[in-house]
Design a protein around this motif. Structure first.
Motif, PDB file in Angstrom:
ATOM      1  N   ILE A  52       0.786  -1.115  -0.199  1.00  0.00           N
ATOM      2  CA  ILE A  52      -0.158   0.026  -0.203  1.00  0.00           C
ATOM      3  C   ILE A  52       0.952   1.324   0.004  1.00  0.00           C
ATOM      4  CG2 ILE A  52      -1.597   1.204   1.419  1.00  0.00           C
ATOM      5  CD1 ILE A  52      -2.446  -1.311   2.548  1.00  0.00           C
ATOM      6  N   LYS A  53       0.603   2.179  -0.788  1.00  0.00           N
ATOM      7  CA  LYS A  53       1.420   3.615  -0.917  1.00  0.00           C
ATOM      8  C   LYS A  53       1.658   3.972   0.676  1.00  0.00           C
ATOM      9  CE  LYS A  53      -0.041   5.150  -5.390  1.00  0.00           C
ATOM     10  NZ  LYS A  53      -0.752   6.350  -6.005  1.00  0.00           N
ATOM     11  N   ARG A  54       2.666   4.310   0.819  1.00  0.00           N
ATOM     12  CA  ARG A  54       3.045   4.960   2.377  1.00  0.00           C
ATOM     13  C   ARG A  54       2.178   5.991   2.910  1.00  0.00           C
ATOM     14  NH1 ARG A  54       8.774   6.112   5.011  1.00  0.00           N
ATOM     15  NH2 ARG A  54       8.058   6.633   6.954  1.00  0.00           N
ATOM     16  N   GLU A  55       1.648   6.830   2.030  1.00  0.00           N
ATOM     17  CA  GLU A  55       0.529   8.187   2.510  1.00  0.00           C
ATOM     18  C   GLU A  55      -0.769   7.514   2.862  1.00  0.00           C
ATOM     19  OE1 GLU A  55       0.915   8.120  -2.314  1.00  0.00           O
ATOM     20  OE2 GLU A  55       2.284   7.883  -0.585  1.00  0.00           O
ATOM     21  N   TRP A  56      -1.020   6.254   2.207  1.00  0.00           N
ATOM     22  CA  TRP A  56      -2.272   5.717   2.600  1.00  0.00           C
ATOM     23  C   TRP A  56      -2.417   4.773   3.929  1.00  0.00           C
ATOM     24  CZ3 TRP A  56      -4.018   3.608  -2.858  1.00  0.00           C
ATOM     25  CH2 TRP A  56      -4.236   4.840  -3.683  1.00  0.00           C
ATOM     26  N   GLN A  57      -1.304   4.501   4.275  1.00  0.00           N
ATOM     27  CA  GLN A  57      -0.973   3.725   5.619  1.00  0.00           C
ATOM     28  C   GLN A  57      -1.415   4.144   6.827  1.00  0.00           C
ATOM     29  OE1 GLN A  57       2.903   1.573   5.493  1.00  0.00           O
ATOM     30  NE2 GLN A  57       2.641   1.402   3.269  1.00  0.00           N
ATOM     31  N   ALA A  58      -2.019   3.459   7.575  1.00  0.00           N
ATOM     32  CA  ALA A  58      -2.488   4.062   9.028  1.00  0.00           C
ATOM     33  C   ALA A  58      -1.283   4.404   9.965  1.00  0.00           C
ATOM     34  CB  ALA A  58      -3.425   3.164   9.874  1.00  0.00           C
ATOM     35  N   GLY A  59      -0.019   3.919   9.846  1.00  0.00           N
ATOM     36  CA  GLY A  59       1.149   4.089  10.591  1.00  0.00           C
ATOM     37  C   GLY A  59       1.069   2.808  11.795  1.00  0.00           C
TER      38      GLY A  59
END
Length: 136
Positions: A52-59
């Motif tokens: 998943i694109k990093r900017e879409w990840q929840a962290g």
């Protein structure tokens, strides 16, 4: 509760709440974010791609795609890491071969750095090469 309560779960939840409030919400989130960033740094240095694109990840959890290497064997890599105190999780995506690394728990950036030393050893010991492709 309709039946016998899961006592161990109640005790675990009570302890988790104590630890959560002792650390503080902001401090806990900041630590998880630093751990999450360290996971991404380690994966990028080894050339693993994100699912998943990093900017879409929840962290909280990072899913990585298996390397395109005939020597890759999740179980062998998992067991090597596990025997040295680290756990990687199998992927949950039915159409893509992945594994997961988690930023949760009582861990910090140094724990992740230590993990990547072992993870890299697991790759080397199993003759696995991962092309260096940095995720954007």
């Amino acid at each position: 509760m309709h039946f016998t309560p899961p006592v161990q779960t109640i005790y675990a939840t009570k302890q988790a709440l104590k630890e959560y409030f002792a650390e503080g919400e902001k401090a806990k989130w900041d630590r998880h974010t630093r751990v999450f960033n360290e996971i991404h740094k380690g994966l990028a240095e080894l050339g693993f791609k994100n699912v998943i694109k990093r900017e879409w990840q929840a962290g909280l959890v990072v899913s990585a795609i298996y390397p395109d290497d005939k020597h890759w064997n999740f179980e062998k890599v998992h067991d090597y890491c596990y025997e040295r105190g680290f756990t990687i999780y199998p992927g949950k995506i039915s159409t893509t071969n992945t594994f997961r690394l988690c930023a949760l728990g009582a861990i910090n950036e140094q724990d992740i750095k230590n993990f990547f030393v072992v993870f890299k050893e697991a790759l080397i010991n199993n003759n696995i090469t991962v092309p260096v492709i940095y995720n954007k």
